[in-house]
Write a protein that holds these residues in place. Structure first.
Motif, PDB file in Angstrom:
ATOM      1  N   PHE A  12      15.348  -7.424 -32.106  1.00 19.11           N
ATOM      2  CA  PHE A  12      15.814  -7.218 -30.740  1.00 19.11           C
ATOM      3  C   PHE A  12      17.100  -6.402 -30.733  1.00 19.11           C
ATOM      4  CE2 PHE A  12      18.526  -8.470 -27.190  1.00 19.11           C
ATOM      5  CZ  PHE A  12      17.725  -8.086 -26.132  1.00 19.11           C
ATOM      6  N   GLU A  13      18.044  -6.752 -31.614  1.00 21.72           N
ATOM      7  CA  GLU A  13      19.314  -6.030 -31.676  1.00 21.72           C
ATOM      8  C   GLU A  13      19.094  -4.576 -32.075  1.00 21.72           C
ATOM      9  OE1 GLU A  13      21.751  -8.364 -34.279  1.00 21.72           O
ATOM     10  OE2 GLU A  13      22.140  -9.868 -32.733  1.00 21.72           O
ATOM     11  N   THR A  14      18.179  -4.327 -32.988  1.00 24.14           N
ATOM     12  CA  THR A  14      17.870  -2.964 -33.400  1.00 24.14           C
ATOM     13  C   THR A  14      17.313  -2.171 -32.228  1.00 24.14           C
ATOM     14  OG1 THR A  14      17.452  -3.677 -35.663  1.00 24.14           O
ATOM     15  CG2 THR A  14      16.504  -1.566 -35.009  1.00 24.14           C
ATOM     16  N   LYS A  15      16.405  -2.778 -31.474  1.00 21.85           N
ATOM     17  CA  LYS A  15      15.836  -2.112 -30.302  1.00 21.85           C
ATOM     18  C   LYS A  15      16.906  -1.873 -29.248  1.00 21.85           C
ATOM     19  CE  LYS A  15      11.210  -3.937 -30.974  1.00 21.85           C
ATOM     20  NZ  LYS A  15      10.199  -4.898 -30.523  1.00 21.85           N
ATOM     21  N   ALA A  16      17.777  -2.836 -29.047  1.00 27.24           N
ATOM     22  CA  ALA A  16      18.839  -2.694 -28.052  1.00 27.24           C
ATOM     23  C   ALA A  16      19.775  -1.545 -28.420  1.00 27.24           C
ATOM     24  CB  ALA A  16      19.626  -4.001 -27.923  1.00 27.24           C
ATOM     25  N   VAL A  17      20.107  -1.431 -29.687  1.00 23.81           N
ATOM     26  CA  VAL A  17      20.970  -0.332 -30.137  1.00 23.81           C
ATOM     27  C   VAL A  17      20.285   1.004 -29.893  1.00 23.81           C
ATOM     28  CG1 VAL A  17      21.974   0.771 -32.190  1.00 23.81           C
ATOM     29  CG2 VAL A  17      22.285  -1.677 -31.807  1.00 23.81           C
ATOM     30  N   LYS A  18      19.008   1.097 -30.189  1.00 24.48           N
ATOM     31  CA  LYS A  18      18.275   2.347 -29.967  1.00 24.48           C
ATOM     32  C   LYS A  18      18.252   2.716 -28.488  1.00 24.48           C
ATOM     33  CE  LYS A  18      15.406   2.254 -34.075  1.00 24.48           C
ATOM     34  NZ  LYS A  18      14.065   2.274 -34.630  1.00 24.48           N
ATOM     35  N   VAL A  19      18.045   1.730 -27.630  1.00 30.02           N
ATOM     36  CA  VAL A  19      18.037   1.997 -26.189  1.00 30.02           C
ATOM     37  C   VAL A  19      19.407   2.495 -25.741  1.00 30.02           C
ATOM     38  CG1 VAL A  19      17.879   0.910 -23.909  1.00 30.02           C
ATOM     39  CG2 VAL A  19      16.156   0.420 -25.641  1.00 30.02           C
ATOM     40  N   LEU A  20      20.464   1.821 -26.187  1.00 21.94           N
ATOM     41  CA  LEU A  20      21.806   2.227 -25.785  1.00 21.94           C
ATOM     42  C   LEU A  20      22.184   3.595 -26.349  1.00 21.94           C
ATOM     43  CD1 LEU A  20      23.700  -1.176 -25.967  1.00 21.94           C
ATOM     44  CD2 LEU A  20      22.939   0.076 -23.932  1.00 21.94           C
ATOM     45  N   GLU A  21      21.713   3.923 -27.527  1.00 22.80           N
ATOM     46  CA  GLU A  21      21.943   5.264 -28.070  1.00 22.80           C
ATOM     47  C   GLU A  21      21.263   6.307 -27.197  1.00 22.80           C
ATOM     48  OE1 GLU A  21      20.550   4.905 -32.088  1.00 22.80           O
ATOM     49  OE2 GLU A  21      22.523   4.293 -32.833  1.00 22.80           O
ATOM     50  N   GLY A  22      20.056   5.991 -26.731  1.00 23.95           N
ATOM     51  CA  GLY A  22      19.349   6.902 -25.832  1.00 23.95           C
ATOM     52  C   GLY A  22      20.086   7.081 -24.518  1.00 23.95           C
ATOM     53  N   VAL A  23      20.612   5.989 -23.980  1.00 29.12           N
ATOM     54  CA  VAL A  23      21.383   6.057 -22.741  1.00 29.12           C
ATOM     55  C   VAL A  23      22.636   6.895 -22.955  1.00 29.12           C
ATOM     56  CG1 VAL A  23      22.752   4.696 -21.096  1.00 29.12           C
ATOM     57  CG2 VAL A  23      20.498   3.888 -21.818  1.00 29.12           C
ATOM     58  N   ALA A  24      23.316   6.679 -24.059  1.00 33.58           N
ATOM     59  CA  ALA A  24      24.530   7.444 -24.362  1.00 33.58           C
ATOM     60  C   ALA A  24      24.217   8.936 -24.441  1.00 33.58           C
ATOM     61  CB  ALA A  24      25.158   6.959 -25.661  1.00 33.58           C
ATOM     62  N   HIS A  25      23.108   9.276 -25.038  1.00 34.47           N
ATOM     63  CA  HIS A  25      22.716  10.690 -25.134  1.00 34.47           C
ATOM     64  C   HIS A  25      22.481  11.278 -23.746  1.00 34.47           C
ATOM     65  CE1 HIS A  25      20.891  14.366 -26.542  1.00 34.47           C
ATOM     66  NE2 HIS A  25      19.850  14.111 -25.761  1.00 34.47           N
ATOM     67  N   LEU A  26      21.740  10.560 -22.904  1.00 34.44           N
ATOM     68  CA  LEU A  26      21.473  11.054 -21.555  1.00 34.44           C
ATOM     69  C   LEU A  26      22.756  11.182 -20.735  1.00 34.44           C
ATOM     70  CD1 LEU A  26      18.229   9.053 -20.717  1.00 34.44           C
ATOM     71  CD2 LEU A  26      18.414  11.489 -21.273  1.00 34.44           C
ATOM     72  N   VAL A  27      23.628  10.201 -20.844  1.00 39.00           N
ATOM     73  CA  VAL A  27      24.890  10.244 -20.103  1.00 39.00           C
ATOM     74  C   VAL A  27      25.740  11.416 -20.575  1.00 39.00           C
ATOM     75  CG1 VAL A  27      27.070   9.009 -19.705  1.00 39.00           C
ATOM     76  CG2 VAL A  27      24.896   7.808 -19.489  1.00 39.00           C
ATOM     77  N   SER A  28      25.687  11.732 -21.855  1.00 38.24           N
ATOM     78  CA  SER A  28      26.483  12.853 -22.377  1.00 38.24           C
ATOM     79  C   SER A  28      26.031  14.192 -21.799  1.00 38.24           C
ATOM     80  CB  SER A  28      26.415  12.894 -23.903  1.00 38.24           C
ATOM     81  OG  SER A  28      25.155  13.386 -24.347  1.00 38.24           O
ATOM     82  N   LYS A  29      24.815  14.249 -21.272  1.00 39.33           N
ATOM     83  CA  LYS A  29      24.272  15.479 -20.692  1.00 39.33           C
ATOM     84  C   LYS A  29      24.644  15.648 -19.221  1.00 39.33           C
ATOM     85  CE  LYS A  29      21.872  16.675 -24.342  1.00 39.33           C
ATOM     86  NZ  LYS A  29      22.230  17.836 -25.121  1.00 39.33           N
ATOM     87  N   LEU A  30      25.225  14.619 -18.604  1.00 38.70           N
ATOM     88  CA  LEU A  30      25.575  14.690 -17.192  1.00 38.70           C
ATOM     89  C   LEU A  30      26.772  15.600 -16.960  1.00 38.70           C
ATOM     90  CD1 LEU A  30      25.352  10.912 -16.170  1.00 38.70           C
ATOM     91  CD2 LEU A  30      23.626  12.692 -15.822  1.00 38.70           C
ATOM     92  N   SER A  31      26.777  16.250 -15.802  1.00 36.74           N
ATOM     93  CA  SER A  31      27.942  17.042 -15.411  1.00 36.74           C
ATOM     94  C   SER A  31      29.067  16.086 -15.024  1.00 36.74           C
ATOM     95  CB  SER A  31      27.593  17.938 -14.223  1.00 36.74           C
ATOM     96  OG  SER A  31      27.379  17.146 -13.057  1.00 36.74           O
TER      97      SER A  31
END
Length: 68
Positions: A12-31
């Protein structure tokens, strides 16, 4: 023989980290404007949240993901 509980928690923790990494990547693309809008939305959501743990998460989210 292990009960599987530790394995489940680690999985679960591994999956949660992967999800949050994905969110961080998407947020980094925001203006900058989009980040500001997201921060405002998170603040509104935090104010309306009755669960203290969720409210704390929403309040702290911008510090970890959205801060310019």
């Amino acid at each position: 023989m292990p009960s599987g509980r530790l394995d489940d928690t680690v999985g679960f923790e591994t999956k949660a980290v992967k999800v949050l990494e994905g969110v961080a990547h998407l947020v980094s693309k925001l203006s900058s404007d989009q980040r500001s809008e997201l921060i405002d939305l998170l603040g509104t959501m935090a104010e309306a949240e009755s669960d203290p743990a969720r409210r704390e998460f929403l309040d702290g989210f911008p510090e970890g993901f959205v801060a310019p």
